[in-house]
Write a protein that holds these residues in place. Sequence first.
Motif, PDB file in Angstrom:
ATOM      1  N   THR A 157     -10.471  43.562  77.686  1.00  0.00           N
ATOM      2  CA  THR A 157     -10.273  45.004  78.603  1.00  0.00           C
ATOM      3  C   THR A 157     -10.701  46.088  77.472  1.00  0.00           C
ATOM      4  N   ASN A 158     -11.187  45.801  76.258  1.00  0.00           N
ATOM      5  CA  ASN A 158     -11.688  46.772  75.184  1.00  0.00           C
ATOM      6  C   ASN A 158     -12.597  45.979  74.161  1.00  0.00           C
ATOM      7  N   PRO A 159     -13.619  47.074  73.676  1.00  0.00           N
ATOM      8  CA  PRO A 159     -14.513  46.400  72.754  1.00  0.00           C
ATOM      9  C   PRO A 159     -13.765  45.713  71.456  1.00  0.00           C
ATOM     10  N   TYR A 160     -12.711  46.245  70.955  1.00  0.00           N
ATOM     11  CA  TYR A 160     -11.870  45.581  70.049  1.00  0.00           C
ATOM     12  C   TYR A 160     -11.775  44.031  70.290  1.00  0.00           C
ATOM     13  N   GLY A 161     -11.083  43.897  71.468  1.00  0.00           N
ATOM     14  CA  GLY A 161     -10.916  42.581  71.840  1.00  0.00           C
ATOM     15  C   GLY A 161     -12.332  41.491  72.081  1.00  0.00           C
ATOM     16  N   ALA A 162     -13.123  42.467  72.639  1.00  0.00           N
ATOM     17  CA  ALA A 162     -14.535  41.699  72.919  1.00  0.00           C
ATOM     18  C   ALA A 162     -15.060  41.270  71.257  1.00  0.00           C
TER      19      ALA A 162
END
Length: 320
Positions: free
Chosen positions: A136-141
Motif C-alpha cells: 500500500t506504499n512505495p516503500y513496500g513496493a
Amino acid sequence: MSGKYLVTGGAGYVGSVVAQHLLEAGHEVVVLDNLSTGFREGVPAGASFVEGDIRDAAKWLDSSFDGVLHFAAFSQVGESVVKPEKYWDNNVVGTMALLAAMREADVRKLVFSSTAATYGEPEQVPIVESAPTSPTNPYGATKLAVDHMISGEAAAHGLGAVSLRYFNVAGAYGEYGERHDPESHLIPLVFQVAQGRRDAISVFGDDYPTPDGTCVRDYIHVADLAAAHLLALDAATTGEHLICNLGNGSGFSVREVIETVRRVTGHPIPEVVAPRRGGDPAVLVASAATAREKLGWNPSRADLDAIVADAWDFAQRRDN
Ligand SMILES: NC(=O)c1ccc[n+]([C@@H]2O[C@H](COP(=O)([O-])OP(=O)(O)OC[C@H]3O[C@@H](n4cnc5c(N)ncnc54)[C@H](O)[C@@H]3O)[C@@H](O)[C@H]2O)c1
Ligand SMILES: O=c1ccn([C@@H]2O[C@H](COP(=O)(O)OP(=O)(O)O[C@H]3O[C@H](CO)[C@H](O)[C@H](O)[C@H]3O)[C@@H](O)[C@H]2O)c(=O)[nH]1
C-alpha cells in the motif's frame, strides 16, 4: 565456523545491532554505510568501517567475503508516499548494483532486510509468506521488487539468499538502539513526549477497522531479530531464496503502545488524534512459523513491556 561479512547499513539501527551480534559470534565484520540516516558511532567497535554507497559496493567487495547482510535502505512509509522516486533509486537501483558487485566478486550468500510492508492490507492475519503481496506504499513496493530480484539471482546465478520480512522492530541491545533524525517510528516518538521534547503524541487515525480504531502492529525485539540473521546465514542455500516473516504473532494498537509507554515511563503522555498517515495498513501481525521451522528461530523477548523498557533505557542513556 567464523566468516567475514559485509554489513550494508551497519551504522543504522538494526544493522548496528546485527553487526554487534556477528562480532560476538566471532565473525569479521566490515560495515558499508553512507551515513545518510545512520551515525558513525552506531558502528560497533571491532567492525571495520567504510563510508560509502551501496551503488559503489564493487569497490570494496571481493572474494574474501563469505556473505553480505543488506540493511542499507530508506525505510519511512510516510516519506515514501510523497517521495517515491527517492525510494526506487536507493532501495532498488542501489540493490541492483550490490547484487552485481556480489556476482562479480563471487560472494554467494545474502541476508536481506525485507518487510511486512510487502504484503499491504492483509486478507488474513496472522500473515504467512504465501499471502498476496500488494503493497500500500512505495516503500513496500521497492522492498518487494528487491525480493523478486533476489529470487532471480538465486535461480539464475546460484545466490543463496534469505529475505527476512520484519514486522515492527523495537527495543535496544547494549549501546545500540533506535536513533533516527527526524524520528518517524511510534515508540521513540512517544518517548519524546515523556522526555518533554514534544507536547503530545499524534495518533494517526482512530477510525480503522480495529478494536480501538487505531492501527495494530506486531512489535519484535531487535535482539530477537538479530538472532534470526545469524541463523539465516547458516540456512542460506545456494540457488535458493527463502523468505521468512519475523514477528511475535501478537498485535498491539497504537493506543495500547502509548499505554505501555505510560506504564514503563510513568509519564501521562497526552495524545491527540490526527488524520490517517498515507499508506498505513490497518493490521499487520506475523505468522513466524516458517522462521521457526526453517531457521530454528525462537524469540525470547516477546513481552511488549520488556521491549519498551529496553528501548526507554537506551533513549534515556542516549539523551543524558
Ligand atoms: N526498523 C523497522 O521497523 C524495520 C522494519 C522492517 C524492515 N526494516 C528494514 O531494515 C533495514 C534497517 O532499518 P533501520 O530501522 O535500521 O534503518 P536505519 O535508517 O537506521 O538504517 C539504514 C542504514 O542504511 C544506510 N544507508 C541507506 N542508504 C544507503 C546507501 N545507498 N548506501 C550505504 N548506506 C546506506 C543509512 O545511512 C543507515 O545507516 C532497512 O532496510 C529497513 O527497510 C526496518
Ligand atoms: O507519531 C506517530 C507515529 C506512528 N503512528 C502510527 O503507529 C503505527 C506504527 O508506525 P511506525 O512508523 O512506527 O511503523 P510502521 O508500521 O509504519 O513501519 C514499520 O514497520 C513496517 C512493517 O510493519 C515497515 O517494515 C517499516 O520499515 C517500519 O518502519 C502506524 O499505524 C502509524 O500510523 C502514529 O499514530 N503516530
